[in-house]
Design a protein around this motif. Structure first.
Motif, PDB file in Angstrom:
ATOM      1  N   HIS A  67      85.326 113.237 129.411  1.00 52.49           N
ATOM      2  CA  HIS A  67      85.452 114.369 128.505  1.00 52.49           C
ATOM      3  C   HIS A  67      86.876 114.901 128.473  1.00 52.49           C
ATOM      4  O   HIS A  67      87.573 114.918 129.486  1.00 52.49           O
ATOM      5  CB  HIS A  67      84.504 115.498 128.930  1.00 52.49           C
ATOM      6  CG  HIS A  67      83.057 115.155 128.806  1.00 52.49           C
ATOM      7  ND1 HIS A  67      82.044 115.916 129.345  1.00 52.49           N
ATOM      8  CD2 HIS A  67      82.442 114.095 128.200  1.00 52.49           C
ATOM      9  CE1 HIS A  67      80.879 115.363 129.068  1.00 52.49           C
ATOM     10  NE2 HIS A  67      81.092 114.255 128.385  1.00 52.49           N
ATOM     11  N   ASP A  69      89.612 117.996 126.380  1.00 47.10           N
ATOM     12  CA  ASP A  69      89.604 119.276 125.672  1.00 47.10           C
ATOM     13  C   ASP A  69      89.604 119.071 124.165  1.00 47.10           C
ATOM     14  O   ASP A  69      88.880 119.747 123.431  1.00 47.10           O
ATOM     15  CB  ASP A  69      90.829 120.116 126.074  1.00 47.10           C
ATOM     16  CG  ASP A  69      90.832 120.472 127.545  1.00 47.10           C
ATOM     17  OD1 ASP A  69      89.794 120.961 128.028  1.00 47.10           O
ATOM     18  OD2 ASP A  69      91.861 120.245 128.210  1.00 47.10           O
ATOM     19  N   LEU A  90      83.843 111.080 124.823  1.00 52.20           N
ATOM     20  CA  LEU A  90      84.970 112.001 124.982  1.00 52.20           C
ATOM     21  C   LEU A  90      84.566 113.460 124.846  1.00 52.20           C
ATOM     22  O   LEU A  90      85.326 114.352 125.227  1.00 52.20           O
ATOM     23  CB  LEU A  90      86.055 111.700 123.937  1.00 52.20           C
ATOM     24  CG  LEU A  90      86.650 110.294 123.951  1.00 52.20           C
ATOM     25  CD1 LEU A  90      87.509 110.079 122.708  1.00 52.20           C
ATOM     26  CD2 LEU A  90      87.490 110.082 125.213  1.00 52.20           C
ATOM     27  N   VAL A  91      83.405 113.706 124.271  1.00 49.82           N
ATOM     28  CA  VAL A  91      83.034 115.060 123.849  1.00 49.82           C
ATOM     29  C   VAL A  91      82.132 115.736 124.872  1.00 49.82           C
ATOM     30  O   VAL A  91      80.983 115.328 125.087  1.00 49.82           O
ATOM     31  CB  VAL A  91      82.349 115.026 122.471  1.00 49.82           C
ATOM     32  CG1 VAL A  91      81.917 116.428 122.056  1.00 49.82           C
ATOM     33  CG2 VAL A  91      83.308 114.443 121.428  1.00 49.82           C
ATOM     34  N   GLY A  92      82.691 116.787 125.495  1.00 49.88           N
ATOM     35  CA  GLY A  92      81.915 117.615 126.396  1.00 49.88           C
ATOM     36  C   GLY A  92      81.389 118.835 125.674  1.00 49.88           C
ATOM     37  O   GLY A  92      81.539 118.962 124.453  1.00 49.88           O
ATOM     38  N   THR A  95      84.372 120.540 123.763  1.00 54.37           N
ATOM     39  CA  THR A  95      85.435 119.710 123.180  1.00 54.37           C
ATOM     40  C   THR A  95      85.622 119.976 121.692  1.00 54.37           C
ATOM     41  O   THR A  95      84.652 120.117 120.945  1.00 54.37           O
ATOM     42  CB  THR A  95      85.135 118.226 123.401  1.00 54.37           C
ATOM     43  OG1 THR A  95      85.022 117.977 124.797  1.00 54.37           O
ATOM     44  CG2 THR A  95      86.239 117.338 122.824  1.00 54.37           C
ATOM     45  N   HIS A 118      81.478 120.894 117.076  1.00 55.22           N
ATOM     46  CA  HIS A 118      82.661 120.340 117.731  1.00 55.22           C
ATOM     47  C   HIS A 118      83.795 120.030 116.756  1.00 55.22           C
ATOM     48  O   HIS A 118      84.935 119.818 117.186  1.00 55.22           O
ATOM     49  CB  HIS A 118      82.300 119.056 118.477  1.00 55.22           C
ATOM     50  CG  HIS A 118      81.427 119.269 119.666  1.00 55.22           C
ATOM     51  ND1 HIS A 118      81.878 119.852 120.830  1.00 55.22           N
ATOM     52  CD2 HIS A 118      80.111 118.991 119.867  1.00 55.22           C
ATOM     53  CE1 HIS A 118      80.893 119.917 121.703  1.00 55.22           C
ATOM     54  NE2 HIS A 118      79.800 119.406 121.143  1.00 55.22           N
TER      55      HIS A 118
END
Length: 304
Positions: A67, A69, A90-92, A95, A118
């Motif tokens: 993840h 920012d 990649l996406v928390g 994010t 997001h």
């Protein structure tokens, strides 16, 4: 801050390179020759902006990054389906995913993968060029990126991301309404690119000999924006023409240059999107439909 950049061409290499040179943790998701070049010889930016990153963090598998920012989606619109699988790893929970494509449907396409909460639609105003893998040159333009959350709501992460861009010399103004910005750019870039490719003429000819057709094409995009609920100003077409009148007479759009040089283009992501959205909303776009049909035949012939 921790960034991931999907693509390292003229936009991804430029913005990601400056952020990395400015001390941020930047991971590039690329493949093939670009991956080899970044890992072996680094990344350089020349021109009005300049930077050098000797040790670039790059991979062809986003799962190795985790993840981040902020994700900068910097591939061409037509490549979005190909990179969609790289986004979820990649996406928390917090994010931010910034779309940087010309046209109007990239935010929707990315949101279908990661969720609207997001996605930050972005508008880039800069002239950069990929000279070779890992080598980016800057040729002018405001050097700015404008973005906001889906509903134009400010968050601490959005503000921190703007500050990160500004700290490395990139203008990142807060828009009054990001959707107005996105569609206003589309009213300029899509008609000039398509009509320029069809005619083979630069802006100086489009805005004089083909002015009525150009205005009608701009009006088609404007009508779509209004049908989507975008609060474009009443004189949006006139403003777009006035902006075109201020540009160099020999200027051409990237879509036009790519099509005339038989390079991969954003024809489907720009002109094709106008036609598809028009059909969905039952808003006529006859000029864009014709240009898309003719230019698609040219593109297919070039690939044969």
């Amino acid at each position: 801050m921790r960034f991931a950049v999907i693509g390292a061409g003229g936009l991804g290499g430029f913005f990601g390179g400056l952020l990395a040179a400015g001390g941020h943790e930047v991971h590039f998701v690329v493949r093939g020759r670009t991956l080899s070049a970044l890992l072996s010889t680094g990344l350089s930016i020349t021109g009005g902006f300049s930077a050098r990153v000797d040790r670039v963090q790059a991979t062809d598998d986003a799962r190795t990054i985790g993840h981040v920012d902020v994700v900068l989606v910097a591939v061409k619109a037509g490549q979005l389906p190909d990179i969609a699988h790289q986004l979820p790893p990649l996406v928390g929970p917090q994010t931010l995913v910034i779309t940087m494509q010309n046209g109007v449907d990239a935010p929707d396409l990315v949101a279908a993968t990661v969720g609207r909460e997001h996605v930050a639609p972005g508008v880039v105003r800069i002239f950069t060029q990929l000279d070779e893998p890992g080598r980016i040159s800057h040729h002018g333009g405001p050097g700015s990126i404008t973005f906001a959350g889906w509903d134009n709501v400010e968050t601490p992460l959005v503000e921190a991301t703007r500050a990160a861009f500004q700290a490395v010399g990139i203008e990142a103004p807060e828009p009054a309404d990001i959707w107005v910005d996105l569609w206003a750019k589309a009213m300029f870039i899509i008609p000039t690119g398509a009509l320029g490719a069809l005619s083979g003429q630069p802006l100086g000819v489009l805005r004089t000999a083909l002015r009525d057709e150009l205005a009608a094409c701009i009006a088609e995009v404007e009508a779509l924006g209004r049908a989507r609920g975008v609060a474009l100003p009443p004189d949006a077409v006139a403003r777009t023409l006035a902006f075109i009148d201020q540009q160099p007479t020999d200027a051409t759009a990237s879509l036009q240059r790519d099509l005339l040089a038989d390079r991969p283009s954003e024809l489907d992501g720009q002109v094709g999107a106008v036609v598809r959205i028009g059909r969905q909303l039952r808003v006529p776009t006859p000029r864009h439909a014709l240009m898309y049909a003719v230019l698609s035949l040219r593109e297919q012939a070039a690939r044969a």
